[in-house]
Design a protein around this motif. Sequence first.
Motif, mmCIF file in Angstrom:
data_model
loop_
_atom_site.group_PDB
_atom_site.id
_atom_site.type_symbol
_atom_site.label_atom_id
_atom_site.label_comp_id
_atom_site.label_asym_id
_atom_site.label_seq_id
_atom_site.Cartn_x
_atom_site.Cartn_y
_atom_site.Cartn_z
ATOM 1 N N LYS A 49 36.706 50.548 35.698
ATOM 2 C CA LYS A 49 36.930 49.203 36.211
ATOM 3 C C LYS A 49 37.966 49.331 37.317
ATOM 4 O O LYS A 49 39.003 49.987 37.130
ATOM 5 C CB LYS A 49 37.423 48.261 35.106
ATOM 6 N N SER A 50 37.703 48.706 38.447
ATOM 7 C CA SER A 50 38.573 48.928 39.588
ATOM 8 C C SER A 50 38.685 47.688 40.462
ATOM 9 O O SER A 50 37.740 46.914 40.596
ATOM 10 C CB SER A 50 38.057 50.102 40.439
ATOM 11 N N ASP A 51 39.879 47.501 41.038
ATOM 12 C CA ASP A 51 40.142 46.468 42.033
ATOM 13 C C ASP A 51 40.593 47.154 43.322
ATOM 14 O O ASP A 51 41.372 48.121 43.284
ATOM 15 C CB ASP A 51 41.230 45.503 41.554
ATOM 16 N N TRP A 52 40.122 46.639 44.464
ATOM 17 C CA TRP A 52 40.403 47.252 45.748
ATOM 18 C C TRP A 52 40.858 46.188 46.736
ATOM 19 O O TRP A 52 40.559 45.003 46.584
ATOM 20 C CB TRP A 52 39.151 47.946 46.301
ATOM 21 N N PHE A 53 41.599 46.638 47.788
ATOM 22 C CA PHE A 53 41.993 45.771 48.892
ATOM 23 C C PHE A 53 42.732 44.536 48.387
ATOM 24 O O PHE A 53 42.312 43.396 48.629
ATOM 25 C CB PHE A 53 40.770 45.367 49.731
ATOM 26 N N ASP A 54 43.828 44.791 47.672
ATOM 27 C CA ASP A 54 44.639 43.696 47.115
ATOM 28 C C ASP A 54 43.808 42.767 46.254
ATOM 29 O O ASP A 54 43.914 41.533 46.335
ATOM 30 C CB ASP A 54 45.314 42.894 48.238
ATOM 31 N N SER A 55 42.965 43.365 45.420
ATOM 32 C CA SER A 55 42.109 42.635 44.477
ATOM 33 C C SER A 55 41.095 41.728 45.172
ATOM 34 O O SER A 55 40.625 40.750 44.600
ATOM 35 C CB SER A 55 42.956 41.805 43.489
ATOM 36 N N ARG A 56 40.732 42.088 46.390
ATOM 37 C CA ARG A 56 39.674 41.353 47.087
ATOM 38 C C ARG A 56 38.289 41.853 46.683
ATOM 39 O O ARG A 56 37.292 41.149 46.863
ATOM 40 C CB ARG A 56 39.843 41.500 48.602
ATOM 41 N N LEU A 57 38.207 43.062 46.160
ATOM 42 C CA LEU A 57 36.935 43.648 45.759
ATOM 43 C C LEU A 57 37.073 44.232 44.365
ATOM 44 O O LEU A 57 38.034 44.965 44.083
ATOM 45 C CB LEU A 57 36.513 44.752 46.737
ATOM 46 N N ARG A 58 36.123 43.919 43.501
ATOM 47 C CA ARG A 58 36.134 44.417 42.117
ATOM 48 C C ARG A 58 34.814 45.152 41.858
ATOM 49 O O ARG A 58 33.733 44.603 42.105
ATOM 50 C CB ARG A 58 36.314 43.272 41.139
ATOM 51 N N ILE A 59 34.924 46.389 41.390
ATOM 52 C CA ILE A 59 33.750 47.200 41.081
ATOM 53 C C ILE A 59 33.906 47.758 39.675
ATOM 54 O O ILE A 59 34.851 48.506 39.402
ATOM 55 C CB ILE A 59 33.568 48.359 42.083
ATOM 56 N N ASN A 60 32.994 47.395 38.783
ATOM 57 C CA ASN A 60 32.975 47.910 37.411
ATOM 58 C C ASN A 60 31.632 48.586 37.166
ATOM 59 O O ASN A 60 30.580 48.025 37.476
ATOM 60 C CB ASN A 60 33.175 46.785 36.401
#
Length: 802
Positions: free
Chosen positions: A584-595
């Motif tokens: 589970k991951s958040d990217w770009f200051d939590s602008r993108l979430r990929i699980n």
Amino acid sequence: MPVINRAWLRAATALPVVSLALLSTHPVSAAEPAAPVDAPDAGSGLGDIVVTATRKETRLQSTPVAVSVIDETFRSNQNVLTARDLAGQIPGLYTPTTGITPLTNTFFIRGIGNSDPIFDPTVGVYIDDVYLPRAINGMSDLTDIERVEVLRGPQGTLFGANSAGGAIRYVTRTPGDTLDLRLDAGYGNYQTFNAHAYVAGPLVPGLLAASIAFAHDEHEGYTWNPSLRRRVNNQNTDGGRIKLVFTPSSTLKVTLSADGTVDHSQAAQYVATTYNATNPALSGLGAITGGTLFSPTQFSTFRNNVSYAGRYGINRSHSGGITGRVDYDLNPHLSIHSISALRGFDQDPVNYNNDGQNRLPYNSAQPRRIDISDNYIVYKQKSFTQELQLQGDWNRFDFTGGLYYLFENFRSNRIGYVTGLPASDTALPAAPFDQIGKTITRNYSAYLQANYRLTDRLTLTAGGRYISIRRAFDFQGVNYDLDGNPIDPTLYPQVRTGGAIPTLGVNVAASQVNFTNAGVLNRKTWHAFTPKAGLSYQVTPAIFLFANYSRGFDAGGFNNRALNVATALPYAPETVDTFEGGFKSDWFDSRLRINLTGFYNDYKNLQTSVSAFSPISGTYVSTRGNAPSAHTQGFELETSAQPVDNLSLAFNVTYLKTRFDDYSAPALGTIPAYNYTGKAFSGQPEWQYFASADYGIPISGVGTIKLGGSVNWQTSYFSDLLNSPQYRIGDKHFVNGFVGFTTADGRWDFTLTARNIGNAFYFSTLTPVGTPLRAGPFAGTQLVQGAQNAPRTVFFKVAYKY
């Protein structure tokens, strides 16, 4: 609400009081939930989502379980009213629209579920941690639901038996000291009218709060029936819930709730079509409309969502329950919880015709106009559950453990009338057959799951549940004539040998003479241990890894659909060993979430229809039993993004491969050989996709215009175990959209929603009706039938929130 015995009501009401008496430790301050290491700022980007998938509050992105959450905003914009509306929108979840009533919902997760609601579900359904033992009369409306959590994979340790595929948790809102008022009403095509109300607030500030929810949902039938000259498959449901929350101290909370639902929607009617292997020109016709069932002279032209069923569907269903919950903090590290519930439902009656055909004369020997298939059902169920749970949390160690008890009394009375098609012009139709069953279930369980933080970032999870399930089964079969009168074998001796009864106009099979299963093994106990072990690692504040092994267990039972005493047999439990891992991951200051989660499920004794040896007849019989082994594997990708403040995007992908590894038997006696080894499971698409976009246009001082849409698409699947081409369901896709406006103060919301914009029609399943026609110009034509999805619907809603 069903009629509930007063003694049961008194007992359930007293349970929270008894639970309080057991808590003798003096109240102290409550423990705060442990925060994940370096948790991202909840106020930026997509923000945090809190779930209780592990029976305690945790951040979604740091929970080592494959879980999806549907919140209030999504449900409002997409006009999601019931669990069926979630189909195709959650990775790994498949919900066929084949239930005979709107409240009968069967769920499949990762290819595993049970399409027959008379048996135990394989995906557990819970309302505020209270288990619903049957798929019949499930959730009707999501009015006061705070969120829906869909847990994928076995949940046997924390949630128990019959959750081998996963669990669906409805979490209702909890009233507090702030007034919370929510109202909405709307109207759409097909004379759709929905109205919902929720009000919550303090009765005694700081001490007692309450909430009341009400829902009414109705629409006229989506299906046209030329035989009855009216629309069928309508909805007409009312439901409500009352909740009281008593907080005498900061460490003690008592919650009482009661809910009830009345469903007077029509029972489902299916759509008919045809298949002819030798003469393709005769495939794709509609229902028989002329001649007799033996020698039809005319077929209708097939049309989408048109059923010729000759009986108007009747449905009188009621469900409800009461729940008492006590939450008490023993000290800053220990808390105890008691959850007591009494629930019940009845369907009395449900009368439906599921062949999609009009009534026609049977043949020359029986010129009476009859249905090919008809069902008259009475279901009555009541259950009691009690759970005592202890939770602890110390620095690096936390645990959840408890004891669980379930009692269920399920009674079924099914008059199944399946005449099939005549073998000759002198044959008589099969007699209607009444399956009268009662199943008493007792489930005793103990469970414990613990987490130990080996380092600040690495956590070990281990646990297990011991389950003991005892069942008693009583069954009786009775033959009827075409007027619904029981056939007495003592008055008609030919019944005992399976002879025809000309005076009654029916034929009784020799093996189906009136019987009881009194001489059959009808009491049985099964035991199981469902362990779980896993590791999780917080790589960075925004990247979380997990890997789990877990075992699921579905209880054994008895064949509630027995056609004779030789088939009224027990079937074994089903077990699954699951290996899964993901991140589970958040990217770009939590602008993108990929699980992303990958899984492999190894099934033993998969519960299905099989040929099994009967000690009663000394032969193999077709009954509910167990396929020795099967497996599923695949992955689930779940993404969401907020590239700019007013734009939200989502994209989900599910890949699922299903196979029977061992599912075959040789021919023996009258039971033909079968071999499904290597075949895919029926009803499960290999790929599912979902994408959505929501965009807000702020207007300073006025409000926000909302625009959005979604599309879900799935690949083809087979309706039968043989994976026959004629029962293949093709690819499906649906497009939905909405436009709305929210006032600047956030109180008023106006939404216009369109679902299935392309007005696409697809069968959910295709099932043969009898055998291929033997005579006439349509010889060789196989009648098939199934349910179809709803047509294009447009709905306008006004909502107010205070």
